[in-house]
Motif scaffolding. Structure first.
Motif, short mmCIF file in Angstrom:
data_model
loop_
_atom_site.label_atom_id
_atom_site.label_comp_id
_atom_site.label_asym_id
_atom_site.label_seq_id
_atom_site.Cartn_x
_atom_site.Cartn_y
_atom_site.Cartn_z
N GLY A 38 1.91 9.29 2.57
CA GLY A 38 3.09 8.84 3.30
C GLY A 38 2.89 8.75 4.80
N LYS A 39 1.77 9.27 5.31
CA LYS A 39 1.50 9.22 6.74
C LYS A 39 0.59 8.03 7.07
CE LYS A 39 3.79 13.00 7.47
NZ LYS A 39 5.06 13.01 8.23
N LYS A 40 0.42 7.77 8.39
CA LYS A 40 -0.38 6.63 8.85
C LYS A 40 -1.86 6.97 8.89
CE LYS A 40 -0.05 5.32 13.16
NZ LYS A 40 0.46 4.68 14.40
N THR A 83 1.39 3.45 5.70
CA THR A 83 1.83 4.48 4.74
C THR A 83 0.72 4.70 3.72
OG1 THR A 83 4.14 3.77 5.01
CG2 THR A 83 3.63 5.16 3.11
#
Length: 330
Positions: A38-40, A83
């Motif tokens: 879910g993070k970059k 994401t």
């Protein structure tokens, strides 16, 4: 004709002064290729050398699936995956070209870390209801989460056990039940990211009727034995008084001498000269042992032959099965 000559001269000059790209390298952010789901994720491609306008390209997997292309007058360029998903866990590389041919970087592995989901606690008992003496299995499992996962088990928020799973999945913990194990249970899971706590599960441990009867029976017997020992001591003193009265009735003209004072062998007890038939709880002498004293005064009398009889009589009554000692008449 003149124009062609000018273009040829420019091309020769460019080949003479231009520097091909070299030492292309791929780095990631977060570093070491570790990114949370879910993070970059940022893929940074750079070249140590190279002049002019450079074209950068990013590839995924060993087959070289092209992800994107950027052309700019710079030795560094970035490609972003906004994401990160579990499917993005793969090997990546990049390439750079400024007209002198492609220069490739090495492979970099990307790991997508998945936080643990809320675990589920299951209590597995042998029968339909938990009974004292049963062995209950506590099973805790988080359906999602990157290994290794560490689990904790709690009873009323007190830690019972902890265990880890290097390859993921759930863990179990066995508990031999006593009456004190009734209450609420829960478990917790963590894998270096955010910890998750399960919902509470209530366990009621049933005590078999025969065990309750044994407990009540033992208590009643202890009380009855205490009453019995006290009664025996009082009856013994009463018998001594009756015996003394009969002896006095046979020889009423004789006046018995005063009893010889003797030092009491009991703590906190009055002197023998002040003793009356009485039952007294003195104190706790040692631990749970309670000493009960009964005093009876028996005076000395002379026999027909001129000899004296009678003295202090001390008897100890020990009640079997109890910690109570009753001292008899003195």
């Amino acid at each position: 004709m003149l124009l062609r000559l000018l273009l040829l001269v420019c091309a020769l000059l460019r080949e003479t002064n231009g520097v091909p790209v070299s030492d292309v390298n791929l780095k990631t952010w977060p570093p070491e290729g570790q990114v949370m789901e879910g993070k970059k994720l940022v893929l940074v491609c750079s070249a140590a050398k190279g002049t002019g306008i450079i074209t950068f390209l990013w590839y995924k997997g060993a087959l070289g699936l092209n992800l994107g292309t950027k052309t700019q007058r710079s030795l560094t360029a970035e490609f972003e995956i906004l994401t990160a998903k579990q499917s993005d866990a793969e090997r990546y590389y990049c390439a750079a070209d400024n007209g002198y041919g492609l220069s490739l970087s090495g492979l970099v592995s990307i790991t997508v870390r998945i936080p643990v989901s809320r675990p589920v606690l299951t209590l597995r008992v042998p029968g339909t209801q938990a009974v004292v003496g049963d062995v209950v299995e506590l099973h805790c499992e988080a359906q999602r989460g990157s290994p290794p996962i560490l689990y904790w088990f709690y009873h009323e928020n007190v830690t019972l056990e902890s265990s880890s799973t290097p390859s993921g999945g759930g863990v179990s913990f066995n508990l031999s039940l006593t009456a004190e194990h009734s209450g609420n249970y829960s478990c917790e899971a963590a894998n270096g990211l955010e910890a998750q706590r399960s919902e509470e599960v209530t366990l009621n441990v049933r005590v078999p009727p025969e065990e309750r009867r044994d407990f009540l029976t033992s208590g009643v017997l202890e009380v009855l034995l205490g009453i019995f020992c006290t009664t025996v001591a009082l009856l013994f003193c009463y018998w001594l008084k009756r015996k003394k009265g009969k002896r006095s009735a046979r020889d009423p003209l004789r006046s018995p001498p005063s009893p010889v004072p003797q030092e009491s062998i009991y703590r906190n007890s009055p002197s023998p000269s002040q003793l009356q038939p009485v039952y007294e709880n003195v104190n706790v002498v040692n631990g749970d042992e309670v000493y009960s004293l009964v005093y009876c005064v028996q005076q000395e009398e002379e026999s027909t032959a001129g000899e004296t009889w009678g003295s202090e009589f001390v008897s100890d009554f020990i009640c079997p099965g109890t910690k109570r000692t009753i001292n008899g008449c003195a």
